[in-house]
Design a protein around this motif. Sequence first.
Motif, short mmCIF file in Angstrom:
data_model
loop_
_atom_site.label_atom_id
_atom_site.label_comp_id
_atom_site.label_asym_id
_atom_site.label_seq_id
_atom_site.Cartn_x
_atom_site.Cartn_y
_atom_site.Cartn_z
N ALA A 1 0.77 -1.27 0.03
CA ALA A 1 0.01 0.12 -0.07
C ALA A 1 0.71 1.44 0.05
O ALA A 1 0.74 2.38 -0.73
N ALA A 2 2.03 1.13 0.69
CA ALA A 2 2.87 2.32 0.92
C ALA A 2 3.41 2.62 -0.53
O ALA A 2 3.61 3.95 -0.91
N ASP A 3 3.96 1.39 -1.09
CA ASP A 3 4.38 1.71 -2.55
C ASP A 3 3.58 2.38 -3.63
O ASP A 3 3.94 3.21 -4.24
N VAL A 4 2.31 1.98 -3.50
CA VAL A 4 1.21 2.39 -4.67
C VAL A 4 1.02 3.83 -3.91
O VAL A 4 0.96 4.81 -4.79
N TRP A 5 0.88 4.16 -2.65
CA TRP A 5 0.69 5.68 -2.21
C TRP A 5 1.75 6.57 -2.63
O TRP A 5 1.50 7.68 -3.29
N GLY B 1 1.76 10.28 -2.73
CA GLY B 1 0.96 10.59 -1.44
C GLY B 1 -0.52 11.04 -1.45
O GLY B 1 -1.11 11.60 -0.75
N HIS B 2 -1.18 11.13 -2.57
CA HIS B 2 -2.45 11.29 -2.91
C HIS B 2 -3.24 10.12 -2.52
O HIS B 2 -3.05 8.92 -3.06
N TRP B 3 -4.33 10.33 -1.76
CA TRP B 3 -4.85 9.27 -1.08
C TRP B 3 -5.91 8.71 -2.11
O TRP B 3 -6.21 7.61 -2.23
N ASP B 4 -6.80 9.49 -2.92
CA ASP B 4 -7.65 9.04 -3.65
C ASP B 4 -7.54 8.08 -4.76
O ASP B 4 -7.99 7.04 -4.99
N PRO B 5 -6.19 8.53 -5.67
CA PRO B 5 -5.99 7.59 -6.72
C PRO B 5 -5.34 6.40 -6.29
O PRO B 5 -5.40 5.51 -6.74
N ALA B 6 -4.46 6.41 -5.37
CA ALA B 6 -3.89 5.18 -4.71
C ALA B 6 -4.89 4.53 -4.07
O ALA B 6 -4.84 2.93 -4.30
N GLY C 1 -7.97 -0.76 -4.53
CA GLY C 1 -9.58 -1.32 -4.20
C GLY C 1 -9.95 -1.18 -2.78
O GLY C 1 -10.42 -1.99 -2.25
N LEU C 2 -9.48 -0.05 -2.30
CA LEU C 2 -9.47 0.31 -0.70
C LEU C 2 -10.44 1.75 -0.65
O LEU C 2 -10.14 2.68 -1.38
N HIS C 3 -10.86 1.90 0.41
CA HIS C 3 -11.64 3.15 0.72
C HIS C 3 -10.53 4.08 1.39
O HIS C 3 -9.45 3.36 1.99
N ARG C 4 -10.48 5.19 0.76
CA ARG C 4 -9.15 6.13 1.36
C ARG C 4 -9.06 5.96 2.69
O ARG C 4 -7.96 6.37 3.23
N HIS C 5 -9.97 5.92 3.46
CA HIS C 5 -9.89 6.01 5.09
C HIS C 5 -8.97 4.72 5.60
O HIS C 5 -8.29 4.57 6.37
N SER C 6 -9.48 3.41 4.75
CA SER C 6 -8.69 2.43 5.07
C SER C 6 -6.95 2.35 4.72
O SER C 6 -6.33 1.70 5.56
N LEU C 7 -6.82 3.27 3.47
CA LEU C 7 -5.45 3.18 3.17
C LEU C 7 -4.89 4.11 4.07
O LEU C 7 -3.48 3.83 4.62
N ARG C 8 -5.46 5.18 4.34
CA ARG C 8 -4.87 6.15 5.63
C ARG C 8 -4.43 5.42 6.77
O ARG C 8 -3.45 5.60 7.41
#
Length: 535
Positions: free
Chosen positions: A458-462, A467-472, A477-484
């Motif tokens: 996830a960090a690699d993609v982010w 560091g943009h949440w929405d495109p990452a 395939g995650l909600h941006r809050h889950s990624l955060r």
Amino acid sequence: MATFLHEIVALPELGLTLLVPTAGPPRVGATVADDGSAPRAIEWAHGSDLDDPTPFLSPGHLLLTTGRQFDGYDAADYRRYVGRLVEAGVVGLGFGTEVVRAGTPPELVAACTTAGLPLVEIPYRTPFIAVARAIADREAAAARERVEWALAAQDALTRAVGRGGLSAAVAAAAEALTAEIWVFDADAGVLEHAGRAAREADAGRSAAEVAAEVLGRGRRARIREPFGEGTLLVQTLGASGRHPGAVAVARGEQLDAPAESVVSTLAALAELALEHADDLRTGHRSILQQLFELLREGRFDAVRRAAEVLGIELPSEPLTVVAVPLTSLTPAFRDRLERRSSPARARFAVARGAHLIVLVDAETATTERRMLDETRVPAGASAPGGWDELDGLVAQSLRALDRAAPGRSVGFDELTGDGLLGLLGAGSAPGTATARELARARLAPLRRTAEGREQLHAADVWLRHNGHWDPAARELGLHRHSLRLRIETLGATLGLALDTFPARAELWALLAASGSSSATAPPRIRPATSRREPT
């Protein structure tokens, strides 16, 4: 075996009569200091009709007399006479009748009764030499019995060592001597132990402490010192200057000559066993090098079985690799490091190139480094890892050793503490291999778990999405809050505040150097092309 007066009186052939009794058979552990009535052993029988025979007596003697000196004695004289005998340590008085007078003087009986000195009446038919011979015969029989016991015990030890090795011999010696026995190696580490001696918690130094002191002197020695209510004997093994170990025996009573001969036999067997083990250990060095190469190939189970045959237990995961330059080791200290590899200590030591490589479990690594620091030997220690990371762990230990100051050890984790960018800022730019090892060591705990690997991905993609949440989040395939949440958890694990640029740069460097990033090179910006105005 001691001879007591009541045993001599009991011999029917002597016909002795006990006029003033002893206290009876001795109590176990009783001494005259504990109980004035406790009988003492007869050392010898001595005949004398002198008014004061004490200059010719020793404590433990039985005095035999016909009473010629008693002519003209009154009660006070008898008391003074008996008092002199008691003061000299005489254990009893034998009076021979019908030589000078019939019967034993009542005043003598009274004086002995008052003083508590046992008195025996000896009939005319029994010569004094017969009493002395009876004592001597009992002593000789006891001595023969002890010699036969010692021979049987020594035979049991040699049979035991052939049947079950040194461990069986130590157990047989402990049983024969009714003692607690240790066999120590040259570093005062316990190799074998059997038996149990009664000892209070605050009863002085332990056997290991005494053995360490004696071995540290570097000379052959056999010493004794109090040990609880008994005695501790420690004997070094081998010649002066090269002691493979020591034997210690703790016993509730003093060791007599036959018992010490059994200890000597055990010491000889232990010395042969330890010297043989040292010879084998030296001869096994080339075998250990081959086993180490098999470990590098991942054949852990095969190496573990072979190591067990050599008396070595491999450390458990996570393990740490410690590298020590061979040029900094004296032959004796190298022997010490290699000798510590045993079933009791999960270690594997092997020479590789110019270094001695020591594999230990992560918990033991701190103790190992402390021992090296105390002896002023430089060393490098890897981060904890698994057997499948062995080559990387060896490389880490060598990188740490490169940065070790003379006489101290350095852990690879000390190099990763400030991260890759920290090394650059300190003017210590790492090479490609060092950067890869630093990064992999830092990320190793995360890469061992499925959750950690998901966080790294996830960090690699982010980071690829700047560091943009929405495109990452969409790519993952995650909600941006889950990624955060995953990124925040990752940052807490690595100790990085990922809402700052330096921390994100450090994370990107770690992913790129460790091979965890799918884009190790930054995208190139195409140079702008100039447009020519039409003429």
